[in-house]
Design a protein around this motif. Structure first.
Motif, PDB file in Angstrom:
ATOM      1  N   LYS A 252      52.270  35.442  19.577  1.00 46.02           N
ATOM      2  CA  LYS A 252      53.335  36.122  18.607  1.00 46.02           C
ATOM      3  C   LYS A 252      52.727  37.398  17.711  1.00 46.02           C
ATOM      4  O   LYS A 252      51.600  37.354  17.406  1.00 46.02           O
ATOM      5  CB  LYS A 252      53.689  35.078  17.473  1.00 46.02           C
ATOM      6  N   GLY A 253      53.473  38.416  18.005  1.00 43.32           N
ATOM      7  CA  GLY A 253      53.113  39.622  17.482  1.00 43.32           C
ATOM      8  C   GLY A 253      52.401  40.562  18.271  1.00 43.32           C
ATOM      9  O   GLY A 253      52.048  41.813  17.956  1.00 43.32           O
ATOM     10  N   ARG A 254      51.910  39.922  19.372  1.00 42.99           N
ATOM     11  CA  ARG A 254      51.112  40.784  20.451  1.00 42.99           C
ATOM     12  C   ARG A 254      51.711  41.054  21.749  1.00 42.99           C
ATOM     13  O   ARG A 254      51.630  41.910  22.328  1.00 42.99           O
ATOM     14  CB  ARG A 254      49.847  40.075  20.647  1.00 42.99           C
ATOM     15  N   PHE A 255      52.369  40.249  22.068  1.00 47.55           N
ATOM     16  CA  PHE A 255      53.110  40.027  23.463  1.00 47.55           C
ATOM     17  C   PHE A 255      54.744  40.291  23.191  1.00 47.55           C
ATOM     18  O   PHE A 255      55.388  39.782  22.229  1.00 47.55           O
ATOM     19  CB  PHE A 255      53.167  38.717  24.281  1.00 47.55           C
ATOM     20  N   THR A 256      55.320  41.004  24.115  1.00 50.10           N
ATOM     21  CA  THR A 256      57.029  41.090  24.051  1.00 50.10           C
ATOM     22  C   THR A 256      57.469  40.934  25.417  1.00 50.10           C
ATOM     23  O   THR A 256      57.084  41.418  26.332  1.00 50.10           O
ATOM     24  CB  THR A 256      57.330  42.595  23.493  1.00 50.10           C
ATOM     25  N   ILE A 257      58.550  39.990  25.427  1.00 56.25           N
ATOM     26  CA  ILE A 257      59.218  39.763  26.636  1.00 56.25           C
ATOM     27  C   ILE A 257      60.452  40.544  26.698  1.00 56.25           C
ATOM     28  O   ILE A 257      61.144  40.631  25.504  1.00 56.25           O
ATOM     29  CB  ILE A 257      59.594  37.878  26.716  1.00 56.25           C
TER      30      ILE A 257
END
Length: 112
Positions: A63-68
């Protein structure tokens, strides 16, 4: 239906990678698509999913680092933007469709 994943590789800690997953064939009843990962000696864990209305779900460690995201033009294609990578993110990343269809893993290796 087959899932084709791409984008894995070797990156230094703090770097970024973008994974892609495309579903080929006829997808009936799209519900969700996403990524899971499995590191050596560990269980497979959730990374991120996105459902048919764009709602996203992330594993706590990313959370806060990866974006789907989902490609609006290619509705059966999803992307995973991975930033601020750490060696703990090293794993085989697997694409998943509707909880039941799995793609082959793509290896992400983060060096310290």
């Amino acid at each position: 239906v087959q899932l084709q994943a791409s984008g894995g590789g070797l990156v230094q800690a703090g770097g970024s990678l973008r994974l892609s997953c495309a579903a080929s064939g006829t997808v009936i009843g799209f519900k969700s698509m996403g990524w899971y990962r499995q590191a050596p000696g560990k269980q497979r864990e959730l990374v991120a999913t996105i459902n048919n209305i764009g709602r996203t779900n992330y594993g706590d460690s990313v959370k806060g680092r990866f974006t789907i995201s989902r490609d609006n033009a290619k509705t059966n294609t999803v992307y995973l933007q991975m930033n601020s990578l750490t060696p703990e993110d090293t794993a085989d990343y697997y694409c998943n469709l509707n909880g039941g269809v799995w793609g082959r893993g793509t290896l992400v290796t983060v060096s310290s």
